[in-house]
Design an enzyme around this catalytic site. Sequence first.
Site, short mmCIF file in Angstrom:
data_model
loop_
_atom_site.label_atom_id
_atom_site.label_comp_id
_atom_site.label_asym_id
_atom_site.label_seq_id
_atom_site.Cartn_x
_atom_site.Cartn_y
_atom_site.Cartn_z
N GLY A 28 83.43 87.80 -41.88
CA GLY A 28 82.65 87.07 -40.88
C GLY A 28 81.16 87.22 -41.13
O GLY A 28 80.71 88.25 -41.64
N ILE A 142 79.39 93.33 -37.11
CA ILE A 142 78.99 93.59 -35.73
C ILE A 142 79.91 94.65 -35.12
O ILE A 142 79.55 95.31 -34.17
CB ILE A 142 79.00 92.30 -34.86
CG1 ILE A 142 80.40 91.68 -34.79
CG2 ILE A 142 77.97 91.30 -35.35
CD1 ILE A 142 80.55 90.63 -33.68
N ASP A 143 81.13 94.81 -35.68
CA ASP A 143 82.12 95.72 -35.09
C ASP A 143 81.78 97.21 -35.28
O ASP A 143 82.29 98.06 -34.55
CB ASP A 143 83.51 95.48 -35.70
CG ASP A 143 83.99 94.06 -35.52
OD1 ASP A 143 83.47 93.37 -34.63
OD2 ASP A 143 84.88 93.64 -36.28
N MET A 185 83.35 91.20 -28.58
CA MET A 185 84.14 91.33 -29.81
C MET A 185 84.23 92.79 -30.23
O MET A 185 83.73 93.68 -29.54
CB MET A 185 83.50 90.49 -30.92
CG MET A 185 83.79 89.02 -30.80
SD MET A 185 83.05 88.13 -32.18
CE MET A 185 83.87 86.55 -32.04
N ARG A 187 87.15 93.74 -32.51
CA ARG A 187 88.45 93.87 -33.18
C ARG A 187 89.12 95.18 -32.79
O ARG A 187 89.27 95.43 -31.61
CB ARG A 187 88.27 93.74 -34.69
CG ARG A 187 89.46 93.07 -35.37
CD ARG A 187 89.19 92.83 -36.81
NE ARG A 187 88.67 91.52 -37.04
CZ ARG A 187 89.44 90.43 -37.20
NH1 ARG A 187 90.73 90.55 -37.17
NH2 ARG A 187 88.91 89.26 -37.40
N ARG A 288 85.29 86.60 -11.70
CA ARG A 288 85.01 85.62 -12.75
C ARG A 288 85.00 86.33 -14.10
O ARG A 288 84.65 87.51 -14.19
CB ARG A 288 83.62 84.99 -12.55
CG ARG A 288 83.44 84.23 -11.26
CD ARG A 288 84.18 82.88 -11.30
NE ARG A 288 83.82 82.06 -10.16
CZ ARG A 288 84.40 82.12 -8.97
NH1 ARG A 288 85.39 82.99 -8.76
NH2 ARG A 288 84.02 81.33 -7.98
N VAL A 295 78.51 83.96 -29.96
CA VAL A 295 77.08 84.11 -29.62
C VAL A 295 76.58 85.47 -30.09
O VAL A 295 75.45 85.59 -30.58
CB VAL A 295 76.90 83.97 -28.08
CG1 VAL A 295 75.52 84.38 -27.64
CG2 VAL A 295 77.19 82.55 -27.65
N ARG A 297 77.32 87.10 -32.63
CA ARG A 297 77.28 87.24 -34.08
C ARG A 297 76.19 86.38 -34.71
O ARG A 297 75.93 86.48 -35.90
CB ARG A 297 78.63 86.80 -34.65
CG ARG A 297 79.20 87.74 -35.64
CD ARG A 297 80.64 87.45 -35.87
NE ARG A 297 80.84 86.28 -36.72
CZ ARG A 297 82.06 85.87 -37.09
NH1 ARG A 297 83.14 86.49 -36.67
NH2 ARG A 297 82.20 84.83 -37.86
#
Length: 364
Positions: A28, A142-143, A185, A187, A288, A295, A297
């Site tokens: 990614g 990002i993870d 996110m 994972r 909600r 967004v 990433r």
Amino acid sequence: MRHTVSRSSKKRQAGKTLKAIGVVTGGGDCPGLNAAIRAVYRRAQGAGLIVYGIRDGFKGLHEGQLKPLKSLEVAGIVAKGGTILGTSRYNPLKEGGLARIKTLLARHHIGGLINIGGEGTMRLSHQMFKQGIPTIGVPKTIDNDVWGTDFTFGFDTAVSIATEAIDRLHTTAESHSRIMIIEVMGRRTGWIATYSGIAGGADAILIPEQPFRLSRLLYILKMRQRAGKRFSIIVVSEDAKILLDVGTKTPEMLEVPTHRDEYGTVQLGGIAQLLEKELRQYLNLEIRSTILGYVQRGGSPTALDRVLATRLGVGAVELALKGRWGQMVGLKGTEIVSVPLNKVVRKIKSVEPELYRIGEFFFE
Ligand code: F6P
């Protein structure tokens, strides 16, 4: 064993036979990739190497899509999100790919590859190295789940975006007396959720590493209401483990339907809405949910990510110049280090219980 990347005239000799390297971005996209490409190019150019830019990740490598990068292509890209090279999730070693890549590299006199990617790319880099293709890994995602580095670039930017999103959701939560669920996110690990949850003042943080009972979440939310707190913020990581233990003798984990993309990678997303549905059964409150999605990433990297990407890019080329293939560059404390890829691929880096415990102090 970890090695500090340092200068040594003897090892510099080893780099003298190196004429060209290839740089590829896999997996990614994430903020900081362009800063890393630029750093690889500039450091290599300074050492007289040609740098081949490989298009569209390992799919492009398999297809032979490469050409020498030009100075103008990498000028002014340090602040740009995404990757100028393009990327894909692809295993180039299947279907006779190994021989094909070796021929391709030999034809262009490319002595090795700098592979910028996440843990999937590090596994691939290791396989390539074992099969005779010189590789050096540069960790990005990002993870933040790549083992062997304290941080991956892309993570700081994602956390900043997620934290800002939580701050904004606070406004509506407070004004409408609502429970707000925000899905981030990450994972298999909950780094983004834990960091943004702590930074954004979350009232509960749900991550894959720490299974969370629904009964505990309900207790927290009810206690807050009883204490006169008019709203609650729940940060949930996309693969969080939530145990549905209310009204049943056989608790089960909340199952999020997943599907595989065209490369066979599992796609996650949607746990926030399922959790909202569960909570609605037991609470008479407005709830909600928001999925932050891609967004987090996209866009320009933070200064911290730009610096880390630049340091790792330079560090990778310096390893190549010393002929130290089969390594990943990483950050340990404040130092850039190298870690053998065979160690990196053995596990993923999970959120430390101690860090999670800090967030837990505020679950009330
Ligand atoms: O690995 C980075 C990441 O953004 C994960 O957090 C997320 O699960 C995944 O990629 C999404 O992948 P894709 O871009 O293939 O949908």
